[in-house]
Design a protein around this motif. Sequence first.
Motif, PDB file in Angstrom:
ATOM      1  N   VAL A 495      -9.529   1.080   5.509  1.00  0.00           N
ATOM      2  CA  VAL A 495      -8.554   2.076   4.509  1.00  0.00           C
ATOM      3  C   VAL A 495      -7.255   1.540   3.759  1.00  0.00           C
ATOM      4  CG1 VAL A 495      -9.731   4.219   5.403  1.00  0.00           C
ATOM      5  CG2 VAL A 495      -7.423   3.274   6.274  1.00  0.00           C
ATOM      6  N   HIS A 496      -6.925   1.985   2.838  1.00  0.00           N
ATOM      7  CA  HIS A 496      -5.574   1.449   2.371  1.00  0.00           C
ATOM      8  C   HIS A 496      -4.706   2.800   2.410  1.00  0.00           C
ATOM      9  CE1 HIS A 496      -4.770  -1.612  -0.266  1.00  0.00           C
ATOM     10  NE2 HIS A 496      -4.117  -1.305  -1.021  1.00  0.00           N
ATOM     11  N   ALA A 497      -3.522   2.582   2.752  1.00  0.00           N
ATOM     12  CA  ALA A 497      -2.505   3.796   2.955  1.00  0.00           C
ATOM     13  C   ALA A 497      -1.149   3.380   2.415  1.00  0.00           C
ATOM     14  CB  ALA A 497      -2.380   4.118   4.391  1.00  0.00           C
ATOM     15  N   GLU A 517      -3.093  -2.134   4.711  1.00  0.00           N
ATOM     16  CA  GLU A 517      -4.372  -1.896   4.918  1.00  0.00           C
ATOM     17  C   GLU A 517      -4.784  -1.668   6.478  1.00  0.00           C
ATOM     18  OE1 GLU A 517      -6.184  -5.301   3.433  1.00  0.00           O
ATOM     19  OE2 GLU A 517      -6.240  -4.660   1.476  1.00  0.00           O
ATOM     20  N   MET A 518      -5.635  -0.950   6.883  1.00  0.00           N
ATOM     21  CA  MET A 518      -6.041  -0.667   8.304  1.00  0.00           C
ATOM     22  C   MET A 518      -7.439  -0.747   8.392  1.00  0.00           C
ATOM     23  SD  MET A 518      -3.638   2.678   8.807  1.00  0.00           S
ATOM     24  CE  MET A 518      -4.347   3.209  10.504  1.00  0.00           C
ATOM     25  N   GLY A 597      -3.179   6.699   7.262  1.00  0.00           N
ATOM     26  CA  GLY A 597      -4.263   5.907   7.257  1.00  0.00           C
ATOM     27  C   GLY A 597      -5.234   6.378   8.378  1.00  0.00           C
ATOM     28  N   LYS A 600      -7.353   9.164   6.857  1.00  0.00           N
ATOM     29  CA  LYS A 600      -8.526   8.797   6.025  1.00  0.00           C
ATOM     30  C   LYS A 600      -9.576   7.898   6.719  1.00  0.00           C
ATOM     31  CE  LYS A 600      -6.547   7.107   2.192  1.00  0.00           C
ATOM     32  NZ  LYS A 600      -5.805   6.144   1.309  1.00  0.00           N
ATOM     33  N   ALA A 601      -9.357   7.287   7.686  1.00  0.00           N
ATOM     34  CA  ALA A 601     -10.189   6.454   8.131  1.00  0.00           C
ATOM     35  C   ALA A 601     -11.275   6.780   9.271  1.00  0.00           C
ATOM     36  CB  ALA A 601      -9.444   5.232   9.034  1.00  0.00           C
TER      37      ALA A 601
END
Length: 694
Positions: A495-497, A517-518, A597, A600-601
């Motif tokens: 994901v992008h955070a 980025e994670m 993140g 979202k991930a």
Amino acid sequence: MVTYNMARKVELEKIRNIGIIAHIDAGKTTTTERLLYYTGRIYKMGEVHEGTATMDWMKQEQERGITITAASTTCFWKDHQINIIDTPGHVDFTMEVERSLKVLDGAIVVFCGVGGVEPQSETVWRQADKYKVPRIAYVNKMDRVGADYFSCIEQIKTKLGSNAAAINLPYFNKNEELIGIVDLIEEKLVTYRDEEGVELILSDIPLDFAPTALKYREVMLEHIAEFSEDIMYKIVHNVPLVKEDIKKAIREGVINNKFTPVLAGASLKNKGVQLALNAVCDYLPSPLDMPPVKGIDPEKSQYKEIATADETPLCALCFKIASDPYVGRLSYVRVYSGEIKTGTYIYNSTRREEEKVNKIVYMHANKQEMVDSVSAGEIAALVGLKDTKTGDTLCEEDSQIILEEIKFPEPVVTLAIEPKTKVDQERLGFALKKFEEEDPSFKVRYDHETGQTVISGMGQLHLEIFVDRMFHEFNVEANVGRPEVAYRETITKKVHAVGKFIQQTGGHGQYGHVVIEMEPQEANLGITFEDKIKGGAIPQEYIPSVKEGIMTAALSGVLASYPVTGVMVTLVDGSYHEVDSSELAFKMAASIAFSEGLRKARTVLLEPIMSIELVVPYEYMGVVIGDFNSRRGKVVSLGQRGNVKLIHGFIPLAQTFDYVTALRSLTQGRASYTMEPSFYQEVPEDILNKIVVK
């Protein structure tokens, strides 16, 4: 404390830094006790079962009959100085083995003649492989019924992948009693004039045993010929082999990790230990036989090497911190090069701080001998270092080097503690700070929601020992909770955070903006951070604050507030304000980005899975496997050792807290097991719902 002025007593080539490593109850401490007795270091042999062993000096060790902390000592044998570290065998204290092997040049791996290669034997062998530690094998308890020397050697070859061969054999009388050892290199029978095994008698090998001795001598030479061209040439061309040729070849094979000589003995009956001492001197390396120490030059950010010698610049590694009631904080160090003198200053390149050495002591378990200096190749403890921690490099400020750090695994069990009074709170804080310094695999955190102090460790026994010490050494009165699993949270997709921390309060405001980025990675890698900022979008001085913010946020996940692991974080973009940006602003922005993140991930919960080996009498196999399966266990393989069955498998740690009692109940106390942390695995949904609700 004994005080005397002592320079190093032997040349570097005659120093041996060795560890005694093994599975629990293989006889490490009993063997060490004999080593010390025969070298004249102690004058009476203590026994583990009586709580009188020299190296098991802690009250908790004496009560339980196990080794908990790695104890070091120095002794002398045949003009050699042998620095010994006796390590624990229980898996909960495996980090004591790990950090000891990091600084040792060689090891004696002790095996039980009955049990053979057991699970923790494999663990310590892998740890020795990791640090490329040369080793010799000592098969103990050959006096016991059911001991099988040749089966043990076969297991060393098959299970551990070693080129192993016997260099001596146990010799039994007609009543199957162990009375001596046949030396295959000297081609002599070694027997003992007295029960304490002090005086050896050398005689010719009895005629009835000569064919067996000849057979295994040829096997030994075949294994040596696999790596020694000289021995191979002499065998092929029928050139007579003298014992000096064989010893030289074995030494080369051991130092290069191409050969493991195996010796037999019965330490409790005082047989075979002097031959093991001879093998330490003959085959294990001196500091000069080891490659030059390698590290990073922090000034130039490139690798550098320092040769082992007193004249070269100082390079030492602190591998252990301990507390002593008389002198305070002890920093155990291995000196790789140069020299440390009492009253001088040395430089901690890991923390970029100068430290003063007030005293230098050689340790003998918990007793000390003061010395004026410690030189290349030696192990000692320093008094006076205030900020040095386990894994730090000590050197000279004008010749800096940083050695590879010691990596410690994540704890798998937690325990909540509530002190009863404010005084207990202060004592508890003091005790836990000392425990954290001593053992980096022991972690402490404060839970603000419950008001409890939560400690984490490598297993129930690990935490039990610290709680016991907390009560008895520091007089802390506290309520202690039940052990719980140290769950972890991780992400399942990339994901992008974005994280922004912007405040305006009239004067200087706060401005921090990061884009990260994670992505998932292996759980055992923890949280890794990489800076890929280009064009100065975030000034370099704020990057450490971004990393700190991420690491702080990772201590508490969004699913059930467990620590986060297995995440690769890359800083890719951001912005700053020339006036309002600060380290705090970027730390907060990074923390916000990381938490966003996680949401979202698709975060999942992970639980520690243990590798387990059960030893079960045949008649209880069915009921034990049935119970094992009901605990979400998975059987991987079945084997046999004598008249018992071996079950190897994996089981969630959460299902093992009452397993000792259950297994005893199912088998009338006849079954046993050993286990160690293996990997993390996603928690099934039905279990997850119970945990999250809780």
